[in-house]
Write an enzyme that holds these catalytic residues in place. Structure first.
Site, PDB file in Angstrom:
ATOM      1  NE  ARG A  18       9.643  -0.116  -9.077  1.00  0.00           N
ATOM      2  CZ  ARG A  18       9.688   0.538  -7.911  1.00  0.00           C
ATOM      3  NH1 ARG A  18       9.677   1.857  -7.900  1.00  0.00           N
ATOM      4  NH2 ARG A  18       9.749  -0.141  -6.778  1.00  0.00           N
ATOM      5  CE  LYS A  78      11.736  -1.430  -2.950  1.00  0.00           C
ATOM      6  NZ  LYS A  78      11.313  -0.205  -2.220  1.00  0.00           N
ATOM      7  CE1 TYR A  97      13.817   5.877  -4.466  1.00  0.00           C
ATOM      8  CE2 TYR A  97      13.261   4.234  -6.119  1.00  0.00           C
ATOM      9  CZ  TYR A  97      13.215   5.536  -5.666  1.00  0.00           C
ATOM     10  OH  TYR A  97      12.585   6.493  -6.412  1.00  0.00           O
ATOM     11  CG  HIS A  99      13.692   2.631   1.428  1.00  0.00           C
ATOM     12  ND1 HIS A  99      13.257   3.938   1.569  1.00  0.00           N
ATOM     13  CD2 HIS A  99      13.337   2.256   0.170  1.00  0.00           C
ATOM     14  CE1 HIS A  99      12.660   4.321   0.452  1.00  0.00           C
ATOM     15  NE2 HIS A  99      12.694   3.332  -0.414  1.00  0.00           N
ATOM     16  CD  GLU A 121      16.548   5.604   0.331  1.00  0.00           C
ATOM     17  OE1 GLU A 121      17.069   4.939   1.249  1.00  0.00           O
ATOM     18  OE2 GLU A 121      16.612   5.278  -0.872  1.00  0.00           O
ATOM     19  CB  ILE A 270       2.409   5.418   0.694  1.00  0.00           C
ATOM     20  CG1 ILE A 270       0.996   5.302   0.124  1.00  0.00           C
ATOM     21  CG2 ILE A 270       3.409   5.491  -0.462  1.00  0.00           C
ATOM     22  CD1 ILE A 270       0.583   6.473  -0.742  1.00  0.00           C
ATOM     23  CG  ASP A 273       9.234   2.586   1.072  1.00  0.00           C
ATOM     24  OD1 ASP A 273       8.878   3.514   1.833  1.00  0.00           O
ATOM     25  OD2 ASP A 273       9.310   2.716  -0.166  1.00  0.00           O
TER      26      ASP A 273
END
Length: 376
Positions: A18, A78, A97, A99, A121, A270, A273
């Protein structure tokens, strides 16, 4: 205030295809007054060539080093990898993101360098919804069924079960844990393929909503340990879709539950992460996506939507662009004061953790965002 220069580097996580912005997004940022730097080739795997960015007004630069060095605000997909930590510096704003509950090393690097880290997120609306997590959750949820159906094929180590069965033959039983955006999309896709679907969640209102729409095609079950044990033991495919905003995902499926599953069953975590919700799961990659524990096939790729980058890039930019434009037009302090949802996305600032849920997950004290903004 001089609008910031926005930089978009190529993603470096393994098999991450991406890119953080589309050409239409570039045009919006230019309209807001920002210059936009895009690393050459950043959009190639999403079927967006450099020429499209140039026509939209972006400046194409050769290296990631140049993007990071010249940009005031770096927009990614990411969480940064260790190889990117060297680019961190005080005053830099990183919008991606993060995380951090699952990647505390990234948190340490952001805090040590004084980077303002704004996480997609944890941007959260007053009603609790997560607008920047939603599009990728939808993609991951839908992909999980596609992947699960593939892994259930015998040559991939599965039980040899067709998800929708056949006339006179019972279909596969799919268990989805969590009825948020990920789980709801997974359940919907599995039901569309005519599997038997059990959807578990603690939120009765959420289950009621699914039941009203699906009218019995999806069986909704209140989640508790006993219900999870029974459903998992009978499942052909278990999809873990449990989320705690900003925090580590709780372990919902224990190793004993995995041990109780049928040989050749499949679990897809899923939530990996955010640390994962299945005790036997650990993060895998698109290059080596599966492993087997207790004769159960495990899939736990941390960037699932990266496998369908054209769809994912456009879906992600549709959601992130309004917030990115706010940051570009107003700067971080004014943007987060004006939009509390964006304020909840601020995870790190001035060497401190600014989000209470993230701080709790990291075992660090939480600073008040207003205090950090005032001090800045």
């Amino acid at each position: 205030m001089q609008p910031p220069t926005v930089g978009v580097p190529t993603e470096v996580k393994q098999e991450e295809h991406r890119v953080a912005i589309t050409p239409d997004g570039v045009r919006e940022l230019l309209h807001a007054g920002s210059d936009v730097l895009v690393q050459s080739g950043a959009g190639a795997d999403s079927s967006v060539p450099d020429e499209d960015y140039e026509r939209a007004g972006a400046t194409i630069v050769a290296t990631a080093e140049e993007v990071w060095a010249r940009a005031d605000l770096v927009c990614k997909v990411k969480e940064p990898l260790e190889s990117e930590f060297a680019h961190f510096r005080p005053g830099l704003v990183l919008f991606t993101y993060l995380h951090l509950a699952a990647y505390p090393g990234v948190a340490d690097a952001l805090l040590d360098s004084g980077v303002t880290g704004i996480a997609y997120e944890t941007v959260q609306l007053p009603d609790g919804t997560l607008p920047l997590l939603a599009p990728m959750s939808e993609v991951a949820g839908r992909m999980s069924v596609q992947i699960g159906a593939h892994l259930l094929e015998r040559h991939n180590g599965g039980r040899g079960v067709l998800l929708g069965g056949a006339p006179g033959v019972r279909p596969a039983r799919v268990v989805v844990l969590g009825a948020g955006n990920v789980g709801w999309n997974a359940a919907w896709m599995a039901a569309g393929l005519e599997a038997e679907v059990d959807l578990l969640d603690k939120n009765i209102d959420r289950l009621r909503h699914v039941d009203q729409i699906q009218m019995g095609r999806i069986t909704t079950i209140t989640s508790n340990r006993g219900a999870v044990e029974r459903c998992v033991a009978d499942a052909d495919l278990v999809i873990g879709a449990v989320l705690v905003p900003g925090g580590r995902a709780p372990t919902v499926v224990s190793e004993d539950m995995v041990r109780s599953m049928k040989r050749g069953s499949v679990v897809i975590d899923i939530a990996i992460d955010q640390g994962g919700c299945i005790e036997t799961s650990h993060e895998t990659t698109h290059a080596e996506p599966t492993y087997v524990v207790h004769d159960v096939v495990h899939y736990a790729v941390g960037n699932m939507p990266g496998a369908v980058p054209h769809t994912s890039t456009h879906a992600l930019t549709n959601a992130t662009l309004p917030y990115l434009a706010e940051l570009s037009r107003l700067g971080v302090p004014d943007a987060v004061r004006r939009d509390p949802a964006l304020g909840r996305g601020v995870n790190t600032m001035a060497g401190q953790v600014a989000n209470a849920s993230v701080a709790e997950a990291l075992g660090r004290p939480a600073a008040e965002l207003d205090d950090l903004l005032t001090a800045g």
